[in-house]
Design an enzyme around this catalytic site. Structure first.
Site, PDB file in Angstrom:
ATOM      1  CG  LEU A   1      -2.028  -1.003   1.305  1.00  0.00           C
ATOM      2  CD1 LEU A   1      -2.718  -0.929   2.662  1.00  0.00           C
ATOM      3  CD2 LEU A   1      -3.035  -0.761   0.188  1.00  0.00           C
TER       4      LEU A   1
ATOM      5  N   GLY B   1      -0.553   4.260  -0.365  1.00  0.00           N
ATOM      6  CA  GLY B   1      -1.398   5.386   0.032  1.00  0.00           C
ATOM      7  C   GLY B   1      -2.101   5.998  -1.159  1.00  0.00           C
ATOM      8  N   GLY B   2      -1.916   5.400  -2.350  1.00  0.00           N
ATOM      9  CA  GLY B   2      -2.593   5.884  -3.561  1.00  0.00           C
ATOM     10  C   GLY B   2      -3.855   5.085  -3.831  1.00  0.00           C
TER      11      GLY B   2
ATOM     12  CG  LEU C   1       7.955  -1.414   1.313  1.00  0.00           C
ATOM     13  CD1 LEU C   1       8.673  -1.735   0.001  1.00  0.00           C
ATOM     14  CD2 LEU C   1       8.395  -2.371   2.408  1.00  0.00           C
TER      15      LEU C   1
ATOM     16  CB  CYS D   1      12.547   1.681  -7.066  1.00  0.00           C
ATOM     17  SG  CYS D   1      11.719   2.044  -5.511  1.00  0.00           S
TER      18      CYS D   1
ATOM     19  N   GLY E   1      -0.816  -2.548  -6.876  1.00  0.00           N
ATOM     20  CA  GLY E   1      -1.747  -1.854  -7.759  1.00  0.00           C
ATOM     21  C   GLY E   1      -1.138  -1.538  -9.110  1.00  0.00           C
TER      22      GLY E   1
ATOM     23  CB  CYS F   1       8.518   8.834  -5.731  1.00  0.00           C
ATOM     24  SG  CYS F   1      10.061   7.911  -5.724  1.00  0.00           S
TER      25      CYS F   1
END
Ligand SMILES: Nc1ncnc2c1ncn2[C@@H]1O[C@H](COP(=O)(O)OP(=O)(O)OP(=O)(O)O)[C@@H](O)[C@H]1O
Length: 368
Positions: free
Chosen positions: A8, A10-11, A33, A94, A119, A193
């Site tokens: 997750l 947070g999006g 993370l 990443c 996702g 990011c």
């Protein structure tokens, strides 16, 4: 009951993946993370939204402080790459080294769960004839993220589920609204990011690399102007050169050793070939003879017809940065394009496909 760990950020995408799996009856554990400081996903703001989603769904939420891993494998890698005159793409590294590898490990070792879901917009299917997991483009081609996933190993693909791979983004938003998820209207992340967290790549790099003045030269070595550090330039860049010239000039080469930026006109920006290293063959076993494919040399480009020629170790040797030392003998290929390609940029990923099937990819080492 089937158990799955959902990554997750947070999006909205990962929120919906978690909600769908939860709704389907899976026992879902949320895992975030913590990658860096600042605003945005993978930072404290993202963690709070992820926690909120877990609370809404009534599922546990684990947070793993991964800032050191992110610093070592992404931030340091980027800074070293830019100071060496290349333009690294951090996202595929990443995914493999910071996200999927550690998430699968955490799920297996800490939670006894052997599947993780994300996702991402991409698809995984097992080809029993080849005995391999294959990576496919998303059904929603406008959101397809397979390009950033080319470096995943068979083990990681076997452990992963891309819940949204068959869906269109519009459906994702609709489902988020139907579930009443807090993240339903959260805007799309538009950039890297690190760029979102730092304002711009320049601002980010300036925190780590000091200005170092040098010459901007043409192909014959004539000095046309000055730069304030090779890390501020990338292949194909036109703006910010500060040179008055009759024709438009572009960055066509970065010579970090001599602290020079080389510029030329548009005709010098296209090249017929390039060499790619640290190749990962995904959906087929590594071939020993040339194959035909369609390649993307950056994320948002139309796939271009190409011949992929495997290079044996040591053949056509050229020094290259192997960023994590994990590959003792990096596999390399030569890409011969049917039509010369524009702005081939060392450090970026080249990823080749057969239709929707991602065959393999690697890091562009140099233009030939
Ligand atoms: N910090 C993180 N911790 C755990 N999982 C993450 C993290 N960042 C990203 N992921 C997973 O990787 C997927 C793709 O991440 P990406 O950064 O590309 O964002 P995205 O496509 O905008 O997705 P989202 O809307 O979920 O943020 C996410 O949907 C999520 O499942």
């Amino acid at each position: 009951m089937n158990r799955v760990v959902v990554g997750l950020s947070g999006g909205v995408d990962s929120s919906v993946a978690a909600a769908i799996l939860h709704h389907q009856g899976y026992e879902v554990v949320g895992l975030t993370l913590w990658l860096m400081k600042g605003k945005g996903q993978c930072c404290s703001e993202g963690m709070v939204d992820a926690a909120f989603i877990c609370e809404q769904l009534g599922i546990p939420h684990h947070i793993v402080d991964s800032r050191d891993v992110f610093q070592a494998h992404i931030v340091d890698y980027l800074v070293a790459g830019y100071s060496d005159g290349i333009t690294p793409l951090p996202c595929s590294q990443c995914n493999k080294t910071v996200k999927f590898g550690p998430m699968v490990k955490y799920a297996r070792e800490q939670l006894g769960i052997d599947k993780i879901a994300t996702g991402h917009y991409a698809r995984i299917s097992y080809n029993s004839d080849l005995g391999r997991y294959q990576l496919l483009r998303a059904v929603d081609q406008s959101k397809d993220q397979s390009y950033f996933l080319y470096d995943l190993t068979q083990d990681l693909l076997a452990a992963s589920v891309f819940t949204l791979g068959e869906m269109h983004k519009t459906e994702t938003r609709k489902i988020a609204a139907e579930f009443g998820l807090k993240t339903a209207d959260k805007p799309e992340s538009m950039d890297l990011c690190l760029v979102e967290a730092n304002g711009s790549m320049r601002e980010f790099l300036d925190k780590y690399l000091a200005a170092k003045k040098g010459d901007i030269v043409d192909r014959e070595g004539r000095v046309l102007g000055q730069h304030d550090g090779v890390h501020h330039y990338t292949i194909g860049q036109r703006r910010g050169l500060g040179i008055a010239a009759a024709e438009a000039l572009y960055v066509i080469g970065i010579d970090a050793v001599n602290n020079r930026v080389v510029v030329g006109d548009r005709t010098h920006l296209t090249q017929p070939e390039c060499t790619v290293s640290r190749v990962n063959w995904v959906s087929i076993a590594p071939p020993t003879t040339p194959i035909r494919a369609e390649v993307q040399i950056r994320y948002r480009t139309t796939p271009a017809p190409v011949t992929v020629i495997p290079l044996m170790d040591g053949q056509d040797a050229h020094p290259t940065r192997v960023w994590d030392g994990q590959d003792a003998h990096p596999t390399r290929v030569k890409l011969v394009f049917d039509e010369p390609q524009l702005s081939i940029t060392p450090g970026q990923a080249a990823v080749w496909y057969d239709g929707d099937i991602l065959l393999g990819g690697g890091i562009i080492e140099r233009q030939n």
